[in-house]
Motif scaffolding. Structure first.
Motif, PDB file in Angstrom:
ATOM      1  N   SER A 103       0.825  -1.212   0.000  1.00 45.00           N
ATOM      2  CA  SER A 103       0.000   0.000   0.000  1.00 45.00           C
ATOM      3  C   SER A 103       0.856   1.256   0.000  1.00 45.00           C
ATOM      4  CB  SER A 103      -0.947   0.006   1.201  1.00 45.00           C
ATOM      5  OG  SER A 103      -1.845  -1.077   1.104  1.00 45.00           O
ATOM      6  N   LEU A 104       1.910   1.264   0.805  1.00 40.58           N
ATOM      7  CA  LEU A 104       2.808   2.418   0.837  1.00 40.58           C
ATOM      8  C   LEU A 104       3.393   2.671  -0.543  1.00 40.58           C
ATOM      9  CD1 LEU A 104       4.520   4.623   2.232  1.00 40.58           C
ATOM     10  CD2 LEU A 104       6.210   2.835   2.700  1.00 40.58           C
ATOM     11  N   THR A 105       3.897   1.633  -1.176  1.00 37.10           N
ATOM     12  CA  THR A 105       4.495   1.784  -2.499  1.00 37.10           C
ATOM     13  C   THR A 105       3.466   2.252  -3.518  1.00 37.10           C
ATOM     14  OG1 THR A 105       6.147   0.093  -1.989  1.00 37.10           O
ATOM     15  CG2 THR A 105       5.784   0.587  -4.318  1.00 37.10           C
ATOM     16  N   GLY A 106       2.256   1.699  -3.454  1.00 34.65           N
ATOM     17  CA  GLY A 106       1.196   2.132  -4.361  1.00 34.65           C
ATOM     18  C   GLY A 106       0.863   3.598  -4.183  1.00 34.65           C
ATOM     19  N   LEU A 107       0.781   4.042  -2.933  1.00 37.80           N
ATOM     20  CA  LEU A 107       0.493   5.454  -2.658  1.00 37.80           C
ATOM     21  C   LEU A 107       1.630   6.358  -3.129  1.00 37.80           C
ATOM     22  CD1 LEU A 107      -1.138   5.001   0.840  1.00 37.80           C
ATOM     23  CD2 LEU A 107      -2.290   5.863  -1.218  1.00 37.80           C
ATOM     24  N   ILE A 108       2.860   5.900  -2.946  1.00 41.27           N
ATOM     25  CA  ILE A 108       4.015   6.673  -3.416  1.00 41.27           C
ATOM     26  C   ILE A 108       3.967   6.799  -4.937  1.00 41.27           C
ATOM     27  CG2 ILE A 108       6.528   6.601  -3.729  1.00 41.27           C
ATOM     28  CD1 ILE A 108       6.664   5.384  -0.855  1.00 41.27           C
ATOM     29  N   ILE A 109       3.721   5.687  -5.609  1.00 44.68           N
ATOM     30  CA  ILE A 109       3.663   5.707  -7.073  1.00 44.68           C
ATOM     31  C   ILE A 109       2.517   6.594  -7.549  1.00 44.68           C
ATOM     32  CG2 ILE A 109       3.188   4.295  -9.128  1.00 44.68           C
ATOM     33  CD1 ILE A 109       4.777   2.039  -7.656  1.00 44.68           C
ATOM     34  N   ILE A 132      -2.143  17.071 -20.073  1.00 44.28           N
ATOM     35  CA  ILE A 132      -2.861  15.931 -19.491  1.00 44.28           C
ATOM     36  C   ILE A 132      -3.907  15.489 -20.509  1.00 44.28           C
ATOM     37  CG2 ILE A 132      -4.421  15.170 -17.661  1.00 44.28           C
ATOM     38  CD1 ILE A 132      -3.046  17.173 -15.796  1.00 44.28           C
ATOM     39  N   SER A 133      -3.806  14.249 -20.930  1.00 43.52           N
ATOM     40  CA  SER A 133      -4.761  13.694 -21.893  1.00 43.52           C
ATOM     41  C   SER A 133      -5.703  12.751 -21.153  1.00 43.52           C
ATOM     42  CB  SER A 133      -4.019  12.929 -22.993  1.00 43.52           C
ATOM     43  OG  SER A 133      -3.350  11.812 -22.432  1.00 43.52           O
ATOM     44  N   TRP A 134      -6.778  12.367 -21.842  1.00 48.74           N
ATOM     45  CA  TRP A 134      -7.716  11.419 -21.236  1.00 48.74           C
ATOM     46  C   TRP A 134      -7.049  10.089 -20.943  1.00 48.74           C
ATOM     47  CZ3 TRP A 134     -11.781  12.835 -18.807  1.00 48.74           C
ATOM     48  CH2 TRP A 134     -12.442  13.995 -19.164  1.00 48.74           C
ATOM     49  N   SER A 135      -6.138   9.643 -21.810  1.00 49.94           N
ATOM     50  CA  SER A 135      -5.473   8.356 -21.579  1.00 49.94           C
ATOM     51  C   SER A 135      -4.547   8.423 -20.362  1.00 49.94           C
ATOM     52  CB  SER A 135      -4.712   7.901 -22.820  1.00 49.94           C
ATOM     53  OG  SER A 135      -3.705   8.827 -23.157  1.00 49.94           O
ATOM     54  N   ARG A 136      -3.854   9.543 -20.180  1.00 50.59           N
ATOM     55  CA  ARG A 136      -2.992   9.699 -19.011  1.00 50.59           C
ATOM     56  C   ARG A 136      -3.824   9.766 -17.734  1.00 50.59           C
ATOM     57  NH1 ARG A 136       1.971  13.333 -19.230  1.00 50.59           N
ATOM     58  NH2 ARG A 136       3.302  11.989 -20.445  1.00 50.59           N
ATOM     59  N   LEU A 137      -4.915  10.508 -17.804  1.00 47.97           N
ATOM     60  CA  LEU A 137      -5.806  10.627 -16.649  1.00 47.97           C
ATOM     61  C   LEU A 137      -6.420   9.274 -16.302  1.00 47.97           C
ATOM     62  CD1 LEU A 137      -6.766  12.784 -14.696  1.00 47.97           C
ATOM     63  CD2 LEU A 137      -8.686  13.236 -16.230  1.00 47.97           C
ATOM     64  N   LEU A 138      -6.848   8.537 -17.304  1.00 45.65           N
ATOM     65  CA  LEU A 138      -7.414   7.209 -17.075  1.00 45.65           C
ATOM     66  C   LEU A 138      -6.376   6.278 -16.450  1.00 45.65           C
ATOM     67  CD1 LEU A 138      -9.753   5.205 -17.328  1.00 45.65           C
ATOM     68  CD2 LEU A 138      -8.957   4.715 -19.657  1.00 45.65           C
ATOM     69  N   GLY A 139      -5.137   6.350 -16.939  1.00 43.96           N
ATOM     70  CA  GLY A 139      -4.070   5.539 -16.359  1.00 43.96           C
ATOM     71  C   GLY A 139      -3.873   5.842 -14.885  1.00 43.96           C
ATOM     72  N   ALA A 140      -3.919   7.119 -14.516  1.00 47.33           N
ATOM     73  CA  ALA A 140      -3.768   7.514 -13.110  1.00 47.33           C
ATOM     74  C   ALA A 140      -4.940   7.005 -12.281  1.00 47.33           C
ATOM     75  CB  ALA A 140      -3.646   9.029 -12.992  1.00 47.33           C
ATOM     76  N   VAL A 141      -6.147   7.095 -12.820  1.00 44.98           N
ATOM     77  CA  VAL A 141      -7.334   6.619 -12.094  1.00 44.98           C
ATOM     78  C   VAL A 141      -7.252   5.115 -11.880  1.00 44.98           C
ATOM     79  CG1 VAL A 141      -9.846   6.293 -12.280  1.00 44.98           C
ATOM     80  CG2 VAL A 141      -8.832   8.519 -12.800  1.00 44.98           C
ATOM     81  N   VAL A 142      -6.831   4.376 -12.892  1.00 45.93           N
ATOM     82  CA  VAL A 142      -6.697   2.917 -12.761  1.00 45.93           C
ATOM     83  C   VAL A 142      -5.685   2.576 -11.674  1.00 45.93           C
ATOM     84  CG1 VAL A 142      -5.884   0.835 -13.955  1.00 45.93           C
ATOM     85  CG2 VAL A 142      -7.472   2.392 -15.101  1.00 45.93           C
ATOM     86  N   ILE A 143      -4.580   3.295 -11.648  1.00 47.83           N
ATOM     87  CA  ILE A 143      -3.571   3.051 -10.604  1.00 47.83           C
ATOM     88  C   ILE A 143      -4.136   3.382  -9.232  1.00 47.83           C
ATOM     89  CG2 ILE A 143      -1.365   3.884  -9.694  1.00 47.83           C
ATOM     90  CD1 ILE A 143      -0.379   3.873 -12.614  1.00 47.83           C
ATOM     91  N   PHE A 144      -4.888   4.480  -9.122  1.00 43.04           N
ATOM     92  CA  PHE A 144      -5.487   4.845  -7.839  1.00 43.04           C
ATOM     93  C   PHE A 144      -6.463   3.766  -7.370  1.00 43.04           C
ATOM     94  CE2 PHE A 144      -8.670   7.098  -5.212  1.00 43.04           C
ATOM     95  CZ  PHE A 144      -7.832   7.435  -4.161  1.00 43.04           C
ATOM     96  N   ILE A 145      -7.254   3.223  -8.284  1.00 37.82           N
ATOM     97  CA  ILE A 145      -8.167   2.127  -7.919  1.00 37.82           C
ATOM     98  C   ILE A 145      -7.364   0.922  -7.442  1.00 37.82           C
ATOM     99  CG2 ILE A 145      -9.834   0.458  -8.850  1.00 37.82           C
ATOM    100  CD1 ILE A 145     -10.834   2.806 -10.666  1.00 37.82           C
ATOM    101  N   GLY A 146      -6.259   0.647  -8.117  1.00 38.28           N
ATOM    102  CA  GLY A 146      -5.382  -0.442  -7.680  1.00 38.28           C
ATOM    103  C   GLY A 146      -4.834  -0.210  -6.285  1.00 38.28           C
ATOM    104  N   VAL A 147      -4.455   1.023  -6.001  1.00 37.47           N
ATOM    105  CA  VAL A 147      -3.955   1.359  -4.659  1.00 37.47           C
ATOM    106  C   VAL A 147      -5.050   1.142  -3.626  1.00 37.47           C
ATOM    107  CG1 VAL A 147      -3.135   3.237  -3.183  1.00 37.47           C
ATOM    108  CG2 VAL A 147      -2.178   2.950  -5.471  1.00 37.47           C
ATOM    109  N   LEU A 148      -6.270   1.574  -3.931  1.00 33.55           N
ATOM    110  CA  LEU A 148      -7.381   1.357  -2.994  1.00 33.55           C
ATOM    111  C   LEU A 148      -7.580  -0.130  -2.720  1.00 33.55           C
ATOM    112  CD1 LEU A 148     -10.055   3.947  -4.229  1.00 33.55           C
ATOM    113  CD2 LEU A 148      -8.552   4.112  -2.228  1.00 33.55           C
TER     114      LEU A 148
END
Length: 153
Positions: A103-109, A132-148
């Motif tokens: 979780s720490l690493t995911g939050l850092i990333i 910031i493009s939609w694909s970059r934003l979507l990638g960040a959201v997917v990573i955030f969901i993974g962190v959750l």
């Protein structure tokens, strides 16, 4: 689209190695904290060892050491890197046992991705502007969901 080149194949494992090293560093520094009184003392010892290694490596280089005049002309905000390093190492040592390393690493990333998008988008700190493009934003959201999902132990 990213073009796969020999340089990219060289850089990918180097960059991934940073992530591997950071996870191991956090684990080692967290154990070091157990022998000392605080995360700050563990961070100090870690920085001391790192500084000694850097001094040795610099002594082996052929480049000249910068003069005092050169150091005086460095913009004030470029000195903040060391402060950010203290924050990163100390807070990692403190939070890793409570959050867990995944979780720490995911939050850092995620934090790195979020800040990197802003730095790129606004061309802060002298970097080339990349919107910031939609694909970059979507990638960040997917990573955030993974962190959750990693927060669920």
């Amino acid at each position: 689209m990213i073009k796969i080149s020999s340089q990219l194949l060289y850089l990918l494992p180097l960059a991934m190695g940073v992530g591997i090293a950071m996870a191991i560093q956090t684990a080692l520094n967290t154990q070091l904290r157990g022998y000392l009184s605080s995360p700050l003392q563990a961070a100090l010892l870690s920085f001391l060892v790192g500084s000694l290694l850097l001094a040795l490596l610099i002594s082996l280089q052929k480049q000249s050491i910068p003069s005092l005049t050169t150091l005086q002309h460095i913009p004030w905000y470029l000195w903040l890197g060391g402060c950010l390093g203290v924050y990163a190492i100390s807070v990692s040592i403190y939070t890793a046992p409570q959050l867990g390393f995944l979780s720490l690493t995911g939050l850092i990333i995620f934090g790195q991705i979020l800040m990197s998008m802003l730095i790129d988008h606004y061309a802060w700190l002298g970097v080339e502007k990349t919107a910031i493009s939609w694909s970059r934003l979507l990638g960040a959201v997917v990573i955030f969901i993974g962190v959750l999902l990693t927060l669920q132990r």
